[in-house]
Design a protein around this motif. Structure first.
Motif, mmCIF file in Angstrom:
data_model
loop_
_atom_site.group_PDB
_atom_site.id
_atom_site.type_symbol
_atom_site.label_atom_id
_atom_site.label_comp_id
_atom_site.label_asym_id
_atom_site.label_seq_id
_atom_site.Cartn_x
_atom_site.Cartn_y
_atom_site.Cartn_z
ATOM 1 N N MET A 56 0.830 -1.210 0.000
ATOM 2 C CA MET A 56 0.000 0.000 0.000
ATOM 3 C C MET A 56 0.863 1.257 0.000
ATOM 4 S SD MET A 56 -3.154 -0.934 2.571
ATOM 5 C CE MET A 56 -3.927 0.680 2.306
ATOM 6 N N LEU A 57 1.895 1.263 0.814
ATOM 7 C CA LEU A 57 2.756 2.445 0.902
ATOM 8 C C LEU A 57 3.517 2.690 -0.397
ATOM 9 C CD1 LEU A 57 4.206 2.069 4.519
ATOM 10 C CD2 LEU A 57 2.392 3.609 3.749
ATOM 11 N N SER A 58 3.935 1.614 -1.058
ATOM 12 C CA SER A 58 4.706 1.773 -2.292
ATOM 13 C C SER A 58 3.827 2.131 -3.488
ATOM 14 C CB SER A 58 5.495 0.498 -2.587
ATOM 15 O OG SER A 58 4.614 -0.596 -2.808
ATOM 16 N N LYS A 59 2.606 1.599 -3.524
ATOM 17 C CA LYS A 59 1.746 1.803 -4.690
ATOM 18 C C LYS A 59 0.707 2.912 -4.510
ATOM 19 C CE LYS A 59 2.055 -3.046 -6.177
ATOM 20 N NZ LYS A 59 1.293 -4.281 -6.466
ATOM 21 N N GLU A 60 0.214 3.082 -3.291
ATOM 22 C CA GLU A 60 -0.904 4.010 -3.074
ATOM 23 C C GLU A 60 -0.568 5.181 -2.161
ATOM 24 O OE1 GLU A 60 -4.655 1.863 -2.274
ATOM 25 O OE2 GLU A 60 -3.475 0.045 -2.569
ATOM 26 N N GLY A 61 0.551 5.085 -1.453
ATOM 27 C CA GLY A 61 0.947 6.182 -0.588
ATOM 28 C C GLY A 61 0.408 6.045 0.826
ATOM 29 N N PHE A 62 0.962 6.856 1.712
ATOM 30 C CA PHE A 62 0.600 6.797 3.132
ATOM 31 C C PHE A 62 -0.875 7.108 3.379
ATOM 32 C CE2 PHE A 62 0.119 8.941 7.262
ATOM 33 C CZ PHE A 62 0.554 7.933 8.114
ATOM 34 N N CYS A 63 -1.414 8.035 2.597
ATOM 35 C CA CYS A 63 -2.803 8.457 2.812
ATOM 36 C C CYS A 63 -3.803 7.334 2.565
ATOM 37 C CB CYS A 63 -3.142 9.652 1.925
ATOM 38 S SG CYS A 63 -2.285 11.175 2.389
ATOM 39 N N SER A 64 -3.389 6.293 1.834
ATOM 40 C CA SER A 64 -4.299 5.175 1.563
ATOM 41 C C SER A 64 -4.694 4.459 2.854
ATOM 42 C CB SER A 64 -3.663 4.188 0.589
ATOM 43 O OG SER A 64 -2.499 3.589 1.157
ATOM 44 N N LEU A 65 -3.854 4.546 3.877
ATOM 45 C CA LEU A 65 -4.166 3.915 5.167
ATOM 46 C C LEU A 65 -5.346 4.593 5.853
ATOM 47 C CD1 LEU A 65 -0.534 3.433 6.531
ATOM 48 C CD2 LEU A 65 -2.075 1.627 5.723
ATOM 49 N N TYR A 66 -5.611 5.834 5.475
ATOM 50 C CA TYR A 66 -6.697 6.599 6.093
ATOM 51 C C TYR A 66 -7.874 6.798 5.140
ATOM 52 C CZ TYR A 66 -3.698 7.633 10.057
ATOM 53 O OH TYR A 66 -2.905 7.529 11.173
ATOM 54 N N ARG A 67 -7.837 6.105 3.990
ATOM 55 C CA ARG A 67 -8.923 6.261 3.022
ATOM 56 C C ARG A 67 -10.234 5.766 3.611
ATOM 57 N NH1 ARG A 67 -7.094 3.372 -1.433
ATOM 58 N NH2 ARG A 67 -5.989 5.235 -2.129
ATOM 59 N N GLY A 68 -11.257 6.593 3.521
ATOM 60 C CA GLY A 68 -12.573 6.224 4.048
ATOM 61 C C GLY A 68 -12.786 6.607 5.494
ATOM 62 N N MET A 69 -11.795 7.258 6.124
ATOM 63 C CA MET A 69 -11.946 7.599 7.534
ATOM 64 C C MET A 69 -13.023 8.654 7.756
ATOM 65 S SD MET A 69 -9.056 8.661 10.386
ATOM 66 C CE MET A 69 -8.932 10.392 9.915
ATOM 67 N N GLY A 70 -13.311 9.427 6.710
ATOM 68 C CA GLY A 70 -14.318 10.480 6.862
ATOM 69 C C GLY A 70 -15.667 9.935 7.266
ATOM 70 N N ALA A 71 -16.039 8.755 6.733
ATOM 71 C CA ALA A 71 -17.357 8.183 7.048
ATOM 72 C C ALA A 71 -17.500 7.865 8.528
ATOM 73 C CB ALA A 71 -17.606 6.935 6.196
ATOM 74 N N PRO A 72 -16.604 7.051 9.120
ATOM 75 C CA PRO A 72 -16.756 6.782 10.552
ATOM 76 C C PRO A 72 -16.474 7.994 11.430
ATOM 77 C CG PRO A 72 -14.755 5.768 9.716
ATOM 78 C CD PRO A 72 -15.521 6.257 8.524
ATOM 79 N N LEU A 73 -15.526 8.858 11.011
ATOM 80 C CA LEU A 73 -15.194 10.011 11.837
ATOM 81 C C LEU A 73 -16.347 11.005 11.885
ATOM 82 C CD1 LEU A 73 -12.865 11.029 13.547
ATOM 83 C CD2 LEU A 73 -12.047 12.323 11.565
ATOM 84 N N ALA A 74 -17.043 11.154 10.751
ATOM 85 C CA ALA A 74 -18.164 12.085 10.704
ATOM 86 C C ALA A 74 -19.323 11.623 11.569
ATOM 87 C CB ALA A 74 -18.630 12.264 9.259
#
Length: 304
Positions: A56-74
């Protein structure tokens, strides 16, 4: 203008706000591990959590680990607030003999937790559906369009309607009823063992909160983990790629193709996340609750 002072003056209001703080702390502290767990469960990426993390870090970047966090955080402030408030009400309702100073019995704690789990599934199921679709983007498991929770929700509603939004509700309820019973029972039991008398006095150390909350999270996941694997696979499905017709079909096909260990795939990641997240949840909850109660006591003393 007078709503918040009056709301926070009530016990239910303070539990509601403290629960929101706890939920926010939990999401932020454990979301990367949750993303890794979902990818392990879905079957789209093979290997250990460390291998998936590296990819994930090599192909999608660090931010991919937090993808979709807006839904539960909201939604987590409201959702977790409702959970803790509902639990407080139900645990005392199951133990009428408990007074304001005496904590409810462990049996009532477990029953209150089970009731809370069943009710909160109605709020949690759509949020987890959207979160899973976002977490699995850029894999062969999900071709969902949209890069934000709102866009994904609109896309699901347009293609699948209300039934699509609540895909996986049944298995979510099956997971959350026992898991929440173990969750609250383990927390109350362990905090009393680690700090005798704290359930009545409400005073314990930060280490007690972190360890008790962490163990509560671990217990809740271990007892219900196979249900969570099935839920992930059912909610990852889109109308164009339906593989499982229901809970039983998902279990039988998954076991036949990948063996019984598939039902426990990602457990190590989930347990590690659960300890971190739920330690943070209960610590934030307890600290917020004490702050609100102490603030009320200070105001009362100033009035006197």
């Amino acid at each position: 203008m007078d709503f918040w002072p009056e709301f926070l003056a009530s016990s239910s209001g303070r539990e509601f706000v403290a629960g929101g703080f706890g939920g926010t702390a939990g999401v932020i502290s454990g979301y990367p591990l949750d993303t890794l767990r979902i990818r392990q469960q879905s079957g789209g990426q093979n290997g250990s959590a460390f291998n998936i993390l590296r990819q994930m870090l090599s192909k999608e970047g660090f931010c991919s680990l937090y993808r979709g966090m807006g839904a539960p955080l909201a939604s987590v402030t409201f959702q977790n607030a409702v959970v803790f408030q509902t639990y407080a009400v139900l645990s005392r309702a199951f133990d009428p003999s408990a007074s304001a100073k005496d904590p409810p019995s462990y049996k009532s704690v477990a029953l209150g937790g089970m009731g809370t789990g069943g009710l909160q599934s109605l709020l949690l199921s759509p949020v987890e559906l959207i979160k899973i679709r976002l977490q699995l983007q850029n894999t062969n498991q999900s071709k969902e369009s949209g890069t934000t929770p709102v866009k994904v929700a609109k896309n699901i509603w347009r293609k699948e309607g209300l039934r699509g939004i609540y895909r996986g509700l049944g298995i979510t309820i099956m997971r959350d009823i026992p898991s929440h019973g173990f969750y609250f029972w383990t927390y109350e039991y362990m905090r009393e063992k680690l700090h005798p008398g704290c359930r009545k006095s409400g005073q314990e150390s930060l280490n007690t909160m972190l360890v008790s909350g962490g163990l509560a999270g671990v217990a809740s996941w271990v007892c219900s983990y196979p249900f969570d694997v099935v839920k992930t696979r059912l909610q990852a499905q889109t109308p164009s790629a339906i593989k499982y017709k229901g809970v039983y079909d998902c279990i039988t096909k998954s076991v036949r193709e990948e063996g019984y260990p598939v039902l426990w795939r990602g457990l190590g990641t989930a347990v590690a996340r659960a300890f971190v997240v739920n330690g943070a949840v209960f610590a934030a909850y307890e600290f917020a609750l004490r702050f609100l109660f102490n603030n009320e006591n200070v105001q009362m003393q100033e009035t006197i």
